[in-house]
Design an enzyme around this catalytic site. Structure first.
Site, PDB file in Angstrom:
ATOM      1  N   ASP A 126     -10.609  15.637 -38.257  1.00  8.36           N
ATOM      2  CA  ASP A 126     -10.032  14.717 -37.265  1.00  8.36           C
ATOM      3  C   ASP A 126      -8.626  14.224 -37.634  1.00  8.36           C
ATOM      4  OD1 ASP A 126     -12.423  14.993 -35.986  1.00  8.36           O
ATOM      5  OD2 ASP A 126     -13.171  12.991 -36.422  1.00  8.36           O
ATOM      6  N   GLY A 169     -12.907  14.524 -32.362  1.00 13.51           N
ATOM      7  CA  GLY A 169     -11.947  13.429 -32.512  1.00 13.51           C
ATOM      8  C   GLY A 169     -12.618  12.163 -32.024  1.00 13.51           C
ATOM      9  N   ARG A 170     -13.337  11.526 -32.936  1.00 17.99           N
ATOM     10  CA  ARG A 170     -14.092  10.318 -32.596  1.00 17.99           C
ATOM     11  C   ARG A 170     -13.180   9.146 -32.292  1.00 17.99           C
ATOM     12  NH1 ARG A 170     -17.905   8.927 -37.443  1.00 17.99           N
ATOM     13  NH2 ARG A 170     -16.884  10.731 -38.354  1.00 17.99           N
ATOM     14  N   HIS A 271     -19.193  21.916 -33.101  1.00 16.44           N
ATOM     15  CA  HIS A 271     -19.125  22.250 -34.533  1.00 16.44           C
ATOM     16  C   HIS A 271     -18.478  23.595 -34.826  1.00 16.44           C
ATOM     17  CE1 HIS A 271     -21.864  18.889 -34.336  1.00 16.44           C
ATOM     18  NE2 HIS A 271     -21.598  18.674 -35.596  1.00 16.44           N
ATOM     19  N   GLN A 273     -15.584  24.063 -34.394  1.00 21.45           N
ATOM     20  CA  GLN A 273     -14.298  23.643 -34.985  1.00 21.45           C
ATOM     21  C   GLN A 273     -14.403  23.369 -36.479  1.00 21.45           C
ATOM     22  OE1 GLN A 273     -12.457  20.608 -31.904  1.00 21.45           O
ATOM     23  NE2 GLN A 273     -14.654  20.804 -31.628  1.00 21.45           N
ATOM     24  N   ARG A 274     -15.629  23.161 -36.967  1.00 21.85           N
ATOM     25  CA  ARG A 274     -15.798  22.837 -38.386  1.00 21.85           C
ATOM     26  C   ARG A 274     -16.268  24.029 -39.206  1.00 21.85           C
ATOM     27  NH1 ARG A 274     -18.671  17.208 -38.177  1.00 21.85           N
ATOM     28  NH2 ARG A 274     -20.311  18.304 -39.286  1.00 21.85           N
TER      29      ARG A 274
END
Ligand code: F6P
Length: 341
Positions: A126, A169-170, A271, A273-274
């Site tokens: 993030d 993006g929390r 996820h 993206q991770r």
């Protein structure tokens, strides 16, 4: 000196690059390492193993973390901090390298205040950790999201649809902003700016009026819709208090369809993206952080985190790193907004 290494919070491409670098550099300094399983959980449960140069061989390019990770916070369980201190003492672990984001490093800071010798490394896709220009993992997430946006363009255009693409993006919209700019998104929506639905619909309709019958809307998972003058729609949270993936994307897609009459679809990258291999940039950044963290231990600069400032790696206090969140620069958002609609 015996040093414990742990990775906490959500995983992040580049974690293994950091672990490898800490151990390789640290052994040159005469340090000995113990890998803690699953973040702070491993110190609560006395779960760890010897980590040598051989054990960290061949992991540079791998996603995930060979140590495992968790969101365990010892300060949230009865007697937790005492159990962690007992594990450190019983195993003669004299220092801890904590690789994590705001939660993990917040815990590290509390232990440092209690006298534990801790250094930190900034991790999160993030990029919302303050004290550093960039965290490792962010570049990989942006690269993955940009590729997805490129792919969504062709299918959106073929069907004359609006596609809402939700990225992670929390608290901060760095991934949305960077991937949206790189992928040529028509609207980018971030947590730092409440969403004005009329404005979003106007951008989409303006494109339609110019003969562009499709639009790509990139939204960060933590973005919120402006409902009244000072009121935003609550985020959908799961039982762990995390933003529910797809929550904002689905609400947004329905509102856009209602207001524009254009068929709208949703893609939630989640996820993806991770996962997988870190980019070259994240491998290099992770390696630099790891080497610096080992040097911090050698120099007994505890309570510090390795950070990127400009092109230099420097030490910043854990206090500074965990005080505020690093939010999107409004000036950069304004540059992106030139291309909306
Ligand atoms: O902290 C990084 C992050 O990717 C956030 O953007 C997201 O809200 C969260 O992790 C999801 O974490 P989990 O894997 O625990 O669902």
């Amino acid at each position: 000196m015996k040093v414990a290494i742990l990775t906490g919070g959500g995983d992040c491409p580049g974690l293994n690059a950091v672990i490898r670098a800490v151990v390789r550099r640290g052994e040159q300094h005469g340090l000995e390492f113990t890998g803690v399983r699953d973040g702070w959980r491993g110190l609560l449960a006395n779960d760890h193993f010897r980590l040598t140069r051989d054990a960290v061989s061949g992991i540079l390019h791998l996603g995930g973390t060979i140590l495992g990770t968790s969101r365990t916070n010892p300060f949230k369980s009865e007697g937790g901090p005492e159990r962690v201190l007992e594990t450190l003492e019983r195993n003669h672990l004299q220092a801890v390298v904590a690789i994590g984001g705001e939660d993990t490093l917040g815990v590290a800071k509390k232990f440092f205040d209690m006298g534990v010798k801790v250094v930190g490394c900034p991790k999160t896709i993030d990029n919302d950790l303050s004290g550093t220009d960039y965290t490792f993992g962010f570049d990989t997430a942006v690269t993955i999201a940009t590729e997805a946006i490129d792919r969504l363009h062709t299918t959106a255009e073929a069907h004359s649809r609006v596609i809402v693409c939700e990225v992670m993006g929390r608290h901060a919209g760095h991934i949305a902003l960077h991937s949206g700019m790189a992928g040529g998104a028509d609207v980018i929506l971030i947590p730092e700016r409440p969403i004005d639905l009329d404005e979003v619909a106007a951008h989409v309709l303006a494109r339609q009026a110019r003969g562009r019958r499709f639009s790509i809307v990139v939204v960060a998972e933590g973005a919120q819709i402006q409902r009244g003058k000072d009121e935003v729609q609550d985020r959908e949270l799961d039982q762990f208090g995390h933003v529910r993936l797809g929550g904002i994307a689905n609400v947004l897609a329905a509102e856009i369809e209602k207001r524009t009459g254009i068929e709208t679809r949703t893609t939630v990258l989640g996820h993806i993206q991770r996962g997988g291999s870190p980019t070259a940039r994240d491998r290099v950044l992770g390696t630099r952080y790891g080497v610096f963290a080992a040097d911090l231990v050698r120099d007994r600069r505890f309570g510090q985190m390795a950070a990127l400032r400009g092109d230099a790696i420097v030490g910043v206090s854990l206090e500074e790193a965990t005080r505020d969140l690093h939010l999107v620069d409004p000036a950069l958002y304004d540059v992106a907004a030139v291309f909306f609609g």
